[in-house]
Design an enzyme around this catalytic site. Structure first.
Site, PDB file in Angstrom:
ATOM      1  N   ARG A 109       0.990  -1.052   0.010  1.00  0.00           N
ATOM      2  CA  ARG A 109       0.109  -0.202  -0.080  1.00  0.00           C
ATOM      3  C   ARG A 109       0.900   1.238   0.023  1.00  0.00           C
ATOM      4  NH1 ARG A 109      -5.232   1.876  -1.171  1.00  0.00           N
ATOM      5  NH2 ARG A 109      -6.133   2.980   0.291  1.00  0.00           N
ATOM      6  N   THR A 383      -9.301   0.377 -10.190  1.00  0.00           N
ATOM      7  CA  THR A 383      -8.671  -0.767  -9.596  1.00  0.00           C
ATOM      8  C   THR A 383      -8.710  -1.934 -10.280  1.00  0.00           C
ATOM      9  OG1 THR A 383      -9.064   0.711  -7.600  1.00  0.00           O
ATOM     10  CG2 THR A 383      -8.699  -1.679  -7.130  1.00  0.00           C
ATOM     11  N   THR A 401      -3.972  -1.022  -7.085  1.00  0.00           N
ATOM     12  CA  THR A 401      -5.034   0.378  -7.673  1.00  0.00           C
ATOM     13  C   THR A 401      -4.221   1.474  -7.461  1.00  0.00           C
ATOM     14  OG1 THR A 401      -6.875   1.583  -6.555  1.00  0.00           O
ATOM     15  CG2 THR A 401      -5.356   0.353  -5.173  1.00  0.00           C
ATOM     16  N   ASN A 403      -6.437   3.931  -7.457  1.00  0.00           N
ATOM     17  CA  ASN A 403      -7.422   4.698  -6.740  1.00  0.00           C
ATOM     18  C   ASN A 403      -8.808   4.928  -7.842  1.00  0.00           C
ATOM     19  OD1 ASN A 403      -9.151   5.215  -4.670  1.00  0.00           O
ATOM     20  ND2 ASN A 403      -8.678   7.311  -4.471  1.00  0.00           N
ATOM     21  N   ASP A 425      -7.717   8.266   0.205  1.00  0.00           N
ATOM     22  CA  ASP A 425      -8.252   7.209   0.905  1.00  0.00           C
ATOM     23  C   ASP A 425      -8.225   7.424   2.438  1.00  0.00           C
ATOM     24  OD1 ASP A 425      -9.524   5.737  -1.005  1.00  0.00           O
ATOM     25  OD2 ASP A 425      -7.891   4.215  -1.327  1.00  0.00           O
ATOM     26  N   SER A 454      -7.291   1.121   3.365  1.00  0.00           N
ATOM     27  CA  SER A 454      -8.015   0.561   2.097  1.00  0.00           C
ATOM     28  C   SER A 454      -8.923  -0.194   2.101  1.00  0.00           C
ATOM     29  CB  SER A 454      -6.728  -0.106   1.342  1.00  0.00           C
ATOM     30  OG  SER A 454      -7.219  -0.904   0.073  1.00  0.00           O
ATOM     31  N   SER A 455     -10.007  -0.551   1.280  1.00  0.00           N
ATOM     32  CA  SER A 455     -10.998  -1.542   1.268  1.00  0.00           C
ATOM     33  C   SER A 455     -10.935  -2.744   0.768  1.00  0.00           C
ATOM     34  CB  SER A 455     -12.329  -0.866   0.835  1.00  0.00           C
ATOM     35  OG  SER A 455     -12.756   0.384   1.530  1.00  0.00           O
ATOM     36  N   GLY A 474     -13.677  -1.759  -6.669  1.00  0.00           N
ATOM     37  CA  GLY A 474     -15.053  -1.242  -6.501  1.00  0.00           C
ATOM     38  C   GLY A 474     -15.084  -0.409  -5.352  1.00  0.00           C
ATOM     39  N   GLY A 475     -13.976   0.379  -4.776  1.00  0.00           N
ATOM     40  CA  GLY A 475     -13.864   1.188  -3.787  1.00  0.00           C
ATOM     41  C   GLY A 475     -14.615   0.778  -2.591  1.00  0.00           C
TER      42      GLY A 475
END
Ligand code: DON
Length: 572
Positions: A109, A383, A401, A403, A425, A454-455, A474-475
């Site tokens: 990340r 992403t 990603t 983003n 984010d 992050s998700s 998909g955020g």
């Protein structure tokens, strides 16, 4: 209504657009240990682009394992799906090594530059400056993907990085046919791109987006990849390339320094593991919220007999679980190297039982009635995710990603690389939603060298006889997608069925349930609305789930790419 206007604006924005060991390996359980004795014999890859899937298969055929293939797929995606990910981005890789059942998560990340500060996206009055965290050079975190790939290759792979990067270099040099999806994304940002000589040179013809099928060559990206193949992926962070990246970013008003790049490390972290209906579910830890949220949601659902309730009650329970885990995401989650994340509590069955006690089968829980953060939105398919199984049974689920589409939409001059806009984010201010409508607080506030929450929720589900490797972009909707996929898999659905199934989503704030056509029958929609759910039919379908399944009993291996995208799943 105002809230949804904001959500719409966010949606438009969203659409427009070294190594350190920090944790012990996840101890193999009985099922993981027995899995270690079997091998599927077939390899399978599902990714967002058939050429990236082919790149991974090529490496598997040329002596590589699943981890080398993951390097090859990541690099190829950076070329053929520049909307979704890239060397200047980041993400999390979930790994399973078949020989001993060892599992780990590679945290690649991005982190905030040293010159970043808590209020950097706020004006003098403390209000967010529109688009500063998404479209400006300040939006870019220090990239993690090259370091993650370097770690994957050096510690877990079998073949030299130069071999794994070769398909991507070829695709960048010789070109690939412009796909409908990338075409559409270029059209959306044409006004911005036409004014950027680097983007125009690589992707436009006479200032316009060329027709679908046009061969897109990216010679500068090819040169950057060749440099990394020759000097090693870590050369991204030092020396000539690092200096070029920093100069390019600073020329656009960014704050990267060479010291930031030199300080970046990909980290290994212990995966989040849970048990649900006898299956072992494994996902990624913070700085993604995905694994904790997925296990917490499954623990909540385990408090109910899902087979003993009506279909609409089951959906209601899933909605309520989604609501609660997104509340906890907003309150508690952030970079574990900066804050204390209550991982054990959030993933404990007792805690889930407490949350489940507040769920009523006949009535939606208003989000505002849950203690939390007061403040919504959506996500297009930016992403990217890919899933790999090699013939020995090694597995990778990776979500990487930039983003938004093309990240910030800015290129670093002469490198062929887009700047990510991952800084969005972070929680720029408590309660202020980001581009995906997600709210946060101190736990996810900006700080130098801190990783933004992050998700991403790459997942392995091992149900004994069957295994799923999956995940999606998909955020804010990613967590729910992995939850729905896990439930569908455990209901016996095939890879193709899992990726195609209509989806629904609840993220605490906004207090609404978004759903794709077909996710609810008319009667179910009426029932859910009648008990207080604010239903929002989605105008489009979301996500790009990539699933690989292996049935140990029959030996069948399947790979399926989400029909919403243009990806490819292949088994050989
Ligand atoms: O890491 C995250 O959670 C986001 N940057 C992911 C963004 C994303 O999936 C965009 N796709 N719709």
């Amino acid at each position: 209504m105002k809230r949804f206007a904001r959500a719409g604006a966010c949606l438009c924005l969203a659409l427009l657009f070294a190594i350190a060991w920090v944790a012990a390996p996840a101890a193999p359980t009985a099922s993981a240990a027995s899995a270690a004795t079997a091998a599927p014999g077939h390899a399978a890859i599902a990714s967002a682009h058939p050429l990236a899937t082919a790149a991974g298969l090529e490496i598997l055929r040329n002596g590589g394992n699943a981890f080398d293939a993951a390097v090859a797929v990541s690099a190829a995606l950076a070329v053929v799906e520049p909307t979704g990910s890239g060397l200047t981005g980041g993400g999390l890789y979930l790994l399973h090594r078949q020989s001993d059942g060892f599992e780990t998560a590679i945290d690649a990340r991005e982190f905030a530059p040293a010159a970043a500060s808590r209020d950097m996206f706020l004006d003098a009055k403390g209000e967010p400056v529109p688009r500063l965290s998404t479209d400006s050079a300040l939006a870019a975190g220090i990239p993690g993907e090259p370091a993650g790939m370097a770690l994957l290759a050096a510690k877990y792979g079998k073949v030299p990085v130069a071999r794994s990067l070769a398909p991507a270099i070829r695709l960048a040099r010789e070109g690939f046919p412009l796909s409908a999806r990338v075409h559409e994304s270029l059209e959306r940002r044409l006004a911005q791109f036409a004014g950027d000589p680097d983007v125009a040179r690589n992707f436009l013809r006479d200032g316009a987006v060329p027709p679908v099928g046009t061969i897109i060559r990216q010679p500068e990206l090819a040169a950057t990849l060749e440099y990394l193949a020759q000097h090693g992926l870590d050369s991204f962070y030092h020396g000539k390339l690092a200096a070029q990246l920093v100069a390019g970013v600073r020329a656009q008003g960014g704050i990267w320094t060479e010291a930031d790049l030199a300080a970046y490390r990909a980290l290994e972290r212990k995966p989040i593991v849970g048990q649900y209906r006898g299956a072992r579910v494994v996902s990624v830890p913070p700085p993604s919220s995905g694994g904790i949220a997925l296990i917490e949601a499954l623990n909540i659902l385990a408090q109910f007999d899902l087979s003993g309730v009506t279909p609409v009650q089951r959906k209601q329970l899933v909605i309520e679980a989604m609501r609660r885990v997104h509340r906890d995401r907003a309150l508690y989650l952030g970079d574990p190297d900066f804050i204390d994340v209550p991982v054990s509590r959030l993933t404990s069955v007792d805690y889930a039982a407490g949350l489940a006690a507040s769920i009523r089968l006949d009535r939606a829980t208003p989000s505002a009635s849950l203690p939390g953060i007061g403040a919504g939105a959506a996500a297009g398919p930016q992403t990217t995710h890919f899933s790999v199984l090699d013939g020995d049974g090694n597995r990778v689920a990776a979500t990487i990603t930039l983003n938004f589409f093309f990240g910030s939409g800015r290129m670093i001059a002469g490198t062929g690389l887009f700047l990510n806009n991952e800084m969005d984010d972070f929680s720029m201010k408590p309660g202020v939603p980001n581009g995906f409508g997600l709210v946060g607080a101190d736990a996810n506030a900006i700080a130098p060298h801190k990783r933004m929450l992050s998700s991403v929720t790459p997942v392995f589900v091992d149900a004994g006889s069957r295994v799923l490797i999956g995940g999606s972009p998909g955020g804010s909707r990613i967590i729910g997608m992995s939850l729905l996929a896990t439930l569908a898999f455990l209901d016996g659905q095939s890879a193709a069925e899992i990726v195609a199934a209509p989806r629904f989503h609840q993220q605490y704030i906004p207090d609404a349930v978004q759903y794709e056509a077909g996710a609810f029958t008319d009667d179910e929609a009426r029932a859910l609305a009648g008990q207080g759910d604010l239903l929002e039919p989605a105008a489009y379908r979301w996500g790009n789930f990539q699933a690989v399944t292996w049935d140990r009993a029959t030996g069948k291996v399947e790979a399926a790419s989400d029909p919403r995208g243009e990806g490819g799943g292949a088994v050989e």
